[in-house]
Design an enzyme around this catalytic site. Structure first.
Site, mmCIF file in Angstrom:
data_model
loop_
_atom_site.group_PDB
_atom_site.id
_atom_site.type_symbol
_atom_site.label_atom_id
_atom_site.label_comp_id
_atom_site.label_asym_id
_atom_site.label_seq_id
_atom_site.Cartn_x
_atom_site.Cartn_y
_atom_site.Cartn_z
ATOM 1 C CB THR A 214 50.470 -12.183 6.587
ATOM 2 O OG1 THR A 214 51.470 -13.159 6.300
ATOM 3 C CG2 THR A 214 49.277 -12.390 5.674
ATOM 4 C CB CYS B 291 50.044 -18.680 1.323
ATOM 5 S SG CYS B 291 51.563 -19.643 1.307
ATOM 6 C CG HIS C 155 51.214 -16.578 5.390
ATOM 7 N ND1 HIS C 155 51.791 -15.410 4.949
ATOM 8 C CD2 HIS C 155 51.356 -17.450 4.358
ATOM 9 C CE1 HIS C 155 52.251 -15.578 3.723
ATOM 10 N NE2 HIS C 155 52.009 -16.811 3.341
#
Lengths: 208, 160
Positions: free
Chosen positions: B22, B28, B45
C-alpha cells in the site's frame, strides 16, 4: 473516539457549480495580489470542479507515492477548519519559474517561502470571499508546507471527507504567465468546514 | 509471485509467496494480519478510527474497527483463528506537526489507538509497529518470511 458526522452534508451538482463561482472570485483577487507581489502579470484560471472518489484524488498529483508539495492554510474565528493546496513535484518547479522568471538559483528556503506565500494568497483570497459573503469572522493562520508523498499529504483532509461520504470535492486551478508558456496546476482541497462555508457563501451569492 | 495493491479504505488477502503493498500512508494506518503456518496474510489501509454504523457500513476497510472485524471473519472462513495471527502496523503520522485544525486533529494517533484496541479486543498479538512521526510511508509485506518493509521519501527504509 467514534467518528460521528456533526451534521448531514450533501452537495448537488448545482451546489458544486455555485462553489466554483466562489472559487472564481477568490482566484481573481489572488491573481491581482500575485501579480503585484512578483511585479509580473500572473493569470489564474477559474477552478475546474471535480468530484472524485477518495481513492482517485492522489491521481491528480501523479499517484499515492508521487513526491508532492502541500501548503496547509488553517483558519479560525467563527469557524475552525483547513484549506489544502497541492502541487506535484514538477508543478512546484514550474511555479518557481513563474514566480522567479530567469532565476535558476532559488534557495530551498526561498522556494518553501514562495510556495507557502502563493498558497497563502490563493487560500486567503477564498477565505476572505467566504467571510464577506457569510458575514462570519475567518482568520487565516500562517501556512505550513510539507514535501512528501501525495497520498500522505492528502490523508487528513481525505479522512475528514471520508467521515461523511466516499467522495471529495476538488478545485483545480491553473496559474500561468501572460503568454501562457508557463502553466502550473494547483489542486485545492477544502476541508469539510471550509466546504460547508463555501456552500453557504455560494447560496448568499445566488440570492444576492 | 504477484504484488497485490491495497488502495485507500480497502483490505485485501494474499497467499504465500505473494506480496501486499500500500502506497502513500500519512495519517492512515496499514494493518497486516499474518498466519505463519498457512502463509495467508491480509493488509488493510484504514483512514479513520471507528465506524458510527458498525458492521452495516458498505466500506469496512475505511475504519480500523470494521476492517479488523472483516479481516478476522475472512480469516475464520479459511480456518484461521485470531490466536494463530500476528499483526504488524505502520502509518499514523501527523503530517502537519500538530498544526491542522478541526476534526482531523491527531487523526493519525487516533487511528493507531483504535487499531491497537480492536486487535487487543480480539486477542491478536502485535508483533511490530512503526507509527507516528511526520513522514509518509509505503508499506510492503512479504508473505514468505513475514517481513514488512516500510519506505519513506526522506528517511529511507526499515524492515519490521
Amino acid at each position: 473516539m467514534t467518528d460521528t458526522p456533526t451534521t448531514d452534508f450533501f452537495l448537488t451538482s448545482e451546489d458544486i457549480d455555485a462553489i466554483g463561482r466562489v472559487g472564481s472570485i477568490g482566484a481573481r483577487h489572488a491573481a491581482r495580489a500575485l501579480s503585484r507581489l512578483t511585479a509580473t502579470s500572473i493569470r489564474l484560471s477559474k477552478p475546474e470542479m471535480k468530484t472524485l472518489s477518495i481513492g482517485e484524488v492522489p491521481d491528480l498529483l501523479g499517484g499515492m507515492d508521487a513526491p508532492a508539495m502541500g501548503v496547509l492554510i488553517p483558519f479560525h474565528g467563527d469557524v475552525v477548519g483547513n484549506t489544502l493546496l497541492l502541487y506535484s513535484d514538477d508543478g512546484a518547479k514550474e511555479l518557481l519559474k513563474l514566480l522567479f522568471p530567469g532565476d535558476d538559483e532559488v534557495t530551498e528556503e526561498l522556494k518553501d517561502s514562495a510556495i507557502a506565500e502563493t498558497g497563502n494568497i490563493l487560500a486567503g483570497a477564498i477565505h476572505t470571499v467566504m467571510s464577506r459573503l457569510t458575514e462570519r469572522i475567518l482568520i487565516s493562520l500562517p501556512p505550513i508546507t510539507v514535501q512528501d508523498m501525495a497520498g500522505a499529504i492528502l490523508d487528513p483532509l481525505l479522512a475528514e471527507a471520508g467521515s461523511y461520504t466516499d467522495e471529495v470535492v476538488t478545485l483545480v486551478f491553473h496559474l500561468s504567465d501572460e503568454d501562457g508558456t508557463c502553466l502550473v496546476k494547483t489542486v485545492l482541497i477544502p476541508g469539510i468546514e471550509c466546504l460547508q462555508l463555501m456552500q453557504e457563501a455560494a447560496n448568499r451569492l445566488e440570492t444576492g | 509471485m504477484d504484488l497485490v495493491v491495497v488502495g485507500i479504505s480497502e483490505y485485501k488477502f494474499a497467499d504465500k509467496p505473494d506480496r501486499l503493498i500500500t502506497y502513500g500512508l500519512g495519517s492512515c494506518v496499514a494493518i497486516i494480519l499474518h498466519c505463519r503456518n498457512s502463509g495467508v496474510a491480509s493488509m488493510a489501509h484504514v483512514m479513520l478510527p471507528m465506524s458510527f454504523t458498525g458492521d452495516k457500513i458498505s466500506t469496512p476497510g475505511k475504519f480500523a474497527d470494521t476492517a479488523i472485524v472483516a479481516m478476522l471473519k475472512e480469516m475464520d472462513g479459511r480456518g484461521i483463528g485470531p490466536g494463530s495471527l500476528e499483526a504488524k502496523l505502520t502509518g499514523g503520522a501527523d503530517m502537519f506537526a500538530g498544526k491542522i485544525k478541526g476534526m482531523s486533529r491527531r487523526i493519525g494517533a487516533r487511528n493507531v489507538l483504535a487499531t491497537r484496541k480492536t486487535l487487543g479486543n480480539y486477542g491478536v498479538k502485535i508483533l511490530a509497529q512503526e507509527t507516528g512521526g511526520n513522514t509518509g510511508r509505503t508499506a510492503e509485506f512479504h508473505t514468505e518470511d513475514g517481513s514488512l518493509i516500510v519506505r519513506t521519501l526522506r528517511e529511507g527504509k526499515v524492515v519490521l
